[in-house]
Scaffold this active site. Structure first.
Site, PDB file in Angstrom:
ATOM      1  N   SER A   1       0.821  -1.217   0.000  1.00 36.86           N
ATOM      2  CA  SER A   1       0.000   0.000   0.000  1.00 36.86           C
ATOM      3  C   SER A   1       0.852   1.263   0.000  1.00 36.86           C
ATOM      4  O   SER A   1       2.027   1.250   0.367  1.00 36.86           O
ATOM      5  CB  SER A   1      -0.895   0.018   1.235  1.00 36.86           C
ATOM      6  OG  SER A   1      -1.578  -1.204   1.381  1.00 36.86           O
TER       7      SER A   1
HETATM    8  N1  SAH Z   1      -0.820  -4.996   4.179  1.00 39.59           N
HETATM    9  C1  SAH Z   1      -0.146  -5.268   2.935  1.00 39.59           C
HETATM   10  C2  SAH Z   1      -1.027  -4.935   1.739  1.00 39.59           C
HETATM   11  C3  SAH Z   1      -1.108  -6.117   0.851  1.00 39.59           C
HETATM   12  S1  SAH Z   1      -2.359  -6.078  -0.399  1.00 39.59           S
HETATM   13  C4  SAH Z   1       1.205  -4.560   2.879  1.00 39.59           C
HETATM   14  O1  SAH Z   1       1.501  -3.755   3.759  1.00 39.59           O
HETATM   15  O2  SAH Z   1       1.987  -4.846   1.964  1.00 39.59           O
HETATM   16  C5  SAH Z   1      -3.600  -7.093   0.344  1.00 39.59           C
HETATM   17  C6  SAH Z   1      -3.259  -8.532   0.608  1.00 39.59           C
HETATM   18  O3  SAH Z   1      -4.456  -9.173   1.041  1.00 39.59           O
HETATM   19  C7  SAH Z   1      -2.761  -9.325  -0.594  1.00 39.59           C
HETATM   20  O4  SAH Z   1      -1.499  -9.846  -0.307  1.00 39.59           O
HETATM   21  C8  SAH Z   1      -3.794 -10.421  -0.767  1.00 39.59           C
HETATM   22  O5  SAH Z   1      -3.249 -11.667  -1.177  1.00 39.59           O
HETATM   23  C9  SAH Z   1      -4.386 -10.514   0.629  1.00 39.59           C
HETATM   24  N2  SAH Z   1      -5.705 -11.120   0.695  1.00 39.59           N
HETATM   25  C10 SAH Z   1      -6.765 -10.961  -0.135  1.00 39.59           C
HETATM   26  N3  SAH Z   1      -7.820 -11.710   0.283  1.00 39.59           N
HETATM   27  C11 SAH Z   1      -7.417 -12.349   1.412  1.00 39.59           C
HETATM   28  C12 SAH Z   1      -8.058 -13.267   2.318  1.00 39.59           C
HETATM   29  N4  SAH Z   1      -9.312 -13.680   2.143  1.00 39.59           N
HETATM   30  N5  SAH Z   1      -7.349 -13.715   3.364  1.00 39.59           N
HETATM   31  C13 SAH Z   1      -6.065 -13.328   3.564  1.00 39.59           C
HETATM   32  N6  SAH Z   1      -5.407 -12.462   2.754  1.00 39.59           N
HETATM   33  C14 SAH Z   1      -6.079 -11.971   1.685  1.00 39.59           C
END
Ligand code: SAH
Length: 213
Positions: free
Chosen positions: A61
């Site tokens: 993000s």
């Molecule tokens: N907090 C992260 C942002 C990653 S983007 C950072 O600081 O880099 C969001 C993430 O949510 C992705 O890696 C995606 O694979 C994950 N995601 C999406 N649906 C999900 C679910 N049902 N359970 C766990 N993770 C999930």
């Protein structure tokens, strides 16, 4: 990286300009080397205030959004926090500097393992990771003082909000028509109080564990 790095100073200044006033949050950003969380080929952009691609087609993000979401949580150093969507681990690393313990769920094993390696490298021993479907929260560890979703929920994430303590706060991007709104939920004795914070753009929350990767 040696501190203070001029790129970091500039990033913190732009976060202030974007409305991040909480000194603890700014301090946590300042003490978290974002270059360790982005793919090597994007190393020169690690301190730009923008999202970047990571493995498995996901994104780390934008720092301003990470900081504003962290600020909205009003973390205390005794708090037990649930994060859905570990991704690169950057948001979890920032939470870990302000809370007692962070439980972070990711559906891609690859991302979870890479994030774990970063936490170890940074000596962040208060983050517990899990590979699985975060759309059901983390029932075995519930309840939590704070909850943060970093993938956009199709509707109010009630299953996850049930795992929030009374008096607790959750922040989550939620789909609203063609846009996503960052919503803050406060659990009170009378129920959940909802506040819309801003328009955001996150990858979708996908039900179920990822099959590959
Ligand atoms: N907090 C992260 C942002 C990653 S983007 C950072 O600081 O880099 C969001 C993430 O949510 C992705 O890696 C995606 O694979 C994950 N995601 C999406 N649906 C999900 C679910 N049902 N359970 C766990 N993770 C999930």
């Amino acid at each position: 990286m040696s501190f203070p790095d001029p790129r970091m100073i500039q990033l913190v200044m732009s976060l202030r300009g974007g409305g991040v006033t909480d000194k603890d949050v700014l301090g946590a950003v300042e003490r978290t080397p974002r270059n360790l969380f982005v793919p090597e080929r994007f190393g020169d952009q690690a301190y730009d205030d923008r999202p970047l691609p990571i493995d498995c087609g996901q994104t780390i993000s934008q720092p301003l959004i990470v900081a504003l979401m962290t600020q909205a949580l009003k973390l205390g150093d005794r708090d037990k926090v649930l994060e859905i969507g570990t991704g690169s681990g950057y948001q979890a690393a920032i939470l870990a500097k302000l809370a007692r313990r962070v439980y972070s769920v990711e559906r891609y094993r690859t991302l979870s393992k890479e994030a774990e390696a970063r936490f170890a490298e940074l000596g962040l021993s208060n983050i517990v990771t899990r590979v699985g479907d975060g759309s059901i929260g983390w029932p075995e560890q519930a309840p939590f003082d704070r909850v943060i979703l970093t993938a956009s929920a199709p509707e109010r994430p009630d299953a996850i909000l049930e795992q929030l303590k009374e008096g607790g706060i959750a922040v989550a991007p939620v789909d609203r028509g063609n846009t996503q709104i960052l919503v803050r939920y406060e659990k009170t004795a009378d129920g959940i109080v909802e506040t819309d914070l801003m328009t955001v753009r996150f990858v979708p929350l996908i039900k179920g564990e990822a099959r590959a990767l």
